[in-house]
Design an enzyme around this catalytic site. Sequence first.
Site, PDB file in Angstrom:
ATOM      1  CB  ALA A 290     -14.098  -2.924 -12.796  1.00 21.88           C
ATOM      2  CD  GLU A 294     -13.453  -7.719  -5.995  1.00 20.25           C
ATOM      3  OE1 GLU A 294     -13.366  -6.492  -6.048  1.00 20.25           O
ATOM      4  OE2 GLU A 294     -13.505  -8.436  -7.006  1.00 20.25           O
ATOM      5  CG  ASP A 336      22.222 -12.261  23.527  1.00 19.95           C
ATOM      6  OD1 ASP A 336      22.312 -11.327  24.333  1.00 19.95           O
ATOM      7  OD2 ASP A 336      21.316 -13.108  23.552  1.00 19.95           O
ATOM      8  CG  ASP A 649      20.331 -16.544  25.677  1.00 19.59           C
ATOM      9  OD1 ASP A 649      20.207 -15.827  26.678  1.00 19.59           O
ATOM     10  OD2 ASP A 649      21.412 -16.762  25.129  1.00 19.59           O
ATOM     11  CG  ASP A 653      17.763 -12.356  28.130  1.00 19.11           C
ATOM     12  OD1 ASP A 653      18.198 -11.577  28.990  1.00 19.11           O
ATOM     13  OD2 ASP A 653      18.475 -13.130  27.466  1.00 19.11           O
ATOM     14  CG  ASN A 715      -9.555  -1.745  -9.185  1.00 18.48           C
ATOM     15  OD1 ASN A 715      -9.441  -2.623 -10.031  1.00 18.48           O
ATOM     16  ND2 ASN A 715      -9.716  -2.002  -7.908  1.00 18.48           N
ATOM     17  CG  ASN A 743     -12.313  -7.201 -11.283  1.00 18.51           C
ATOM     18  OD1 ASN A 743     -11.501  -6.359 -10.938  1.00 18.51           O
ATOM     19  ND2 ASN A 743     -13.099  -7.844 -10.457  1.00 18.51           N
ATOM     20  CB  THR A 746      -5.842  -7.319 -16.982  1.00 17.88           C
ATOM     21  OG1 THR A 746      -7.137  -6.835 -16.706  1.00 17.88           O
ATOM     22  CG2 THR A 746      -5.720  -7.737 -18.416  1.00 17.88           C
ATOM     23  CG  ASP A 747      -7.647  -5.569 -12.447  1.00 13.85           C
ATOM     24  OD1 ASP A 747      -7.064  -5.288 -13.506  1.00 13.85           O
ATOM     25  OD2 ASP A 747      -8.500  -4.865 -11.909  1.00 13.85           O
TER      26      ASP A 747
END
Length: 911
Positions: A290, A294, A336, A649, A653, A715, A743, A746-747
């Site tokens: 939890a 990761e 430009d 262009d 440049d 977490n 984990n 809900t995460d």
Amino acid sequence: MKEAAPPDSAEPAWHTLPPEELLARISAEPQGLSSVEAARRLSQFGPNELREASRLRPWAILVNQFKSFIVWLLIVAGGASGLLHDWVDAIAIFAIVALNAVIGFYQELSAEKSIAALKRMTAPRAKVRRDGAVDSVPAAEVVPGDIIELAPGDLVPADARLLAAASLQCVESALTGESESVLKRVTTLLTAGVPLGDRENMVFMGTNVAAGAGHAVVVTTAMATEFGRIARLIESTTDEGTPLQKKLQSFGKLLAWAALGMVGVLFALGLLRGTPAFELFMTSVSLAVAAVPEGLPAVVTVALAVGVSRMARRRALVRKLHSVETLGSTTVICSDKTGTLTRGEMTVRSLFLAGETYSVSGEGYAPTGEVTVAGRPPDARQTARLRELAWLLAGCNHAHLAPDGAEPAGQWRVIGTPTEGALLALAMKLGASREAVEEKFPKLHEFPFDSERKRRTIIRRAADGAARALVTGAPDLLLRRCAFFQAAGGIKRLTDAERERLLAENAAMAGRGLRVLGAAFRDLPALPAETVDVEKIESDLVFAALTGLQDPPRPEARPAVAECRRAGIRVVMITGDHPHTALAVARELGLAEDEQEVLAGTELDALMDENLRKRAATVAVYARVSAEHKLRIVRALKAGGAVVAMTGDGVNDAPAIKGADIGIAMGRAGTEVTKQASDMIITDDNFASIVAAVEEGRGIYDNIRKTLQYLLASNSGELLLIAVAVIAGWPMPLLPIHLLWINLVTDGLPALCLAVDPIDPGVMRRPPRRAHEKITDAGFLFSMLLTGVLTAGSALAAFLVALQTAPVEVARTHAFTALVFAQLFCSFSYRSESRPVWRMSLWSNLPLALVVGGSLGLQLWIQHNATLAVLLKTTLVSWGASFGLLALALGPLAVLEGVKCFRRRRGERTI
Ligand code: ADP
Ligand code: MG
């Protein structure tokens, strides 16, 4: 079709073969391959790519999902549960491992797919002769035997032997280290062993054309080229990720160690208190799962990938992923003028010839329209003069005009540069044409236009063995090379007074926003020799006329400039055009007001770097500059602390584009060299698309920040809840399976939805993010911890209240539910750091609404379904209690919103 001989593996000395023999050996013909044969050879020789070019590796991505320590910890935990016959836990854990892998795999694969698609879109292209006509194809599709066309700014797509070359110069530094360009010519070398740099009849992959023109036959492609040989020596470079990804990776590692450390401490504490070891182990594993973020790198990848495909739809192709992050902190955009801020569709409107001003009517490039002087058609003498000018303009020209079939009748399109197209349209209105000129006065010599010279000269054969040099270019510069002028009564010597008069006329035209081009000529008594002295030809010219070209600003440019102003971004116009023209256009765009804000190339030359740095802070328009000036401008702005985006262009440049924080190449007008040097390509050359890209860049950064904040807040809530319980010696408020469930549900899912949140409408109403600002600043950490405290607090409250009257299983169910509800609700708050939730429509992030709604429903179902309750080790709950928990879980959201309003009122910088 003849069989193509495979390239000789024993170092074929392509440069020593006579051209005919060489062509025969690779079964090529000067008019090129047929597309059928090209396709056959492509399958025989493979794509013309270096092997390191990354491909999609689904297997590697799948394996990646099992590389994390956490996953292995889970597998061990699942195995241990199985050994102890805790089947529910074992199955749940393995299901979670599998589900995690599938989701992670799917996310990363789709992210890589969209990035790979982008890579294909921005891959270099080459001009080859196929089926008898020149076609632009991806460089990867070039095969041995192809005839490639070379022009300035082109990348050489493969190793090829020259068949024709006109002043062709290549930069071969990638291969030889020599930065000066080398002259190429068609010849046959006698010794096989000459060093690469001296193989003047060959052009090589990985090099580019600096000047001149030519065509060549491809002899080797891909890894068989000289460049491929070097690439083989160098270990293939792996994608290291963007700076932010790298930073987050190390930040994630740090957090992981911190979390594991805490888990270790809790484990030890638990042991001291006499908690059973296995139970403690399972809790610790779940807590580690939890607490360790990761999913963090994957979520960043998804946010970046979704962002860049969104940018592609708004016509900005990102070539380097890291530029997405820099975009959000851009403080100056150097653009430009011609074609980017203006439409780049030019029409001659005004003409000054022999002391008289003519008006020109007509639409676009259509070669029809009236030329009038003081409202009347020209008389016979004026007509004759106009006719003479028409030959000059058509003769010093490279453009072609063609009726555009697709457009409504009467629309014409230009093949070539707009400037020359406009001059040609005028010439055609006056009765001349390119074809007639080529026939009557064949071309002998040419000195091309470039941003440095700002003029073009073509020498044509005239009657009786004589010749005439025809010149067009910037009038102020051209006049310095004129000694005569076309007066009403014929050609006269150019007096100082007359020169002043013409310059004043030029300035007046430019002041009306017209792009003014002068036309001049010089009669040469004899045909010029093989080598001509440019300086000599382009002197003592006869000044003929001033032409005023209208190039209206793009309608979307003015609002885009205003948007930049609101967003704290300065827009700087860079142009080779006259300062008056530039200022007039800048005024129309709301980009500059007075002459103080204009700096001309000559003034720039006179400034030392230090002074330029000071001036650069206020200059809004650089006029009459060449490509070399651009690099100095970029450096001066950067030295002043700006984060600079710069467009370009032409070939010249490229250094400025590389030097800028964000180098932007033009998709249409840009050369391959510029594109490959750039960080981003704008496919429609439109300034508004640059601004859109900045907006997207800011949005992507915001989304990464929100996602990160939400993940870490969740977490820390879980960690806090368990830590408090362990320290206080209370029973565990959550079981391992609850932690795993949280984990995942809900995460993980809401975080993903936050990563693809639509851009906040206020994103362009705040100043740019400071370049070195950390994503995890004080505000970030504050709301993260606050959310953690609030969600853990509400879960703990639910737990302790229930514990008064009910067994621990019931209390645990309440704590579990309260935590899930609270975290789900909080995800809405994280969508914006400044806008309250009630001002954000649920529809604008439907996935999030569905995920949250679905999760809430699922959670309620678990509370009222006996089977699910067994699986998740919860008890059944009354509806009254369910609603009570829902109400409780709204608490953290309410507090977060309150804090948001408070910070907003205090005017703190927020998202
Ligand atoms: P911009 O920044 O507006 O694209 P350029 O570098 O294309 O400016 O042009 C600079 C000046 O050179 C123009 O103002 C014009 O006077 C002159 N010029 C531009 N194109 C041509 C051309 N094709 N032939 C001759 N002169 C040109
Ligand atoms: Mg130009």
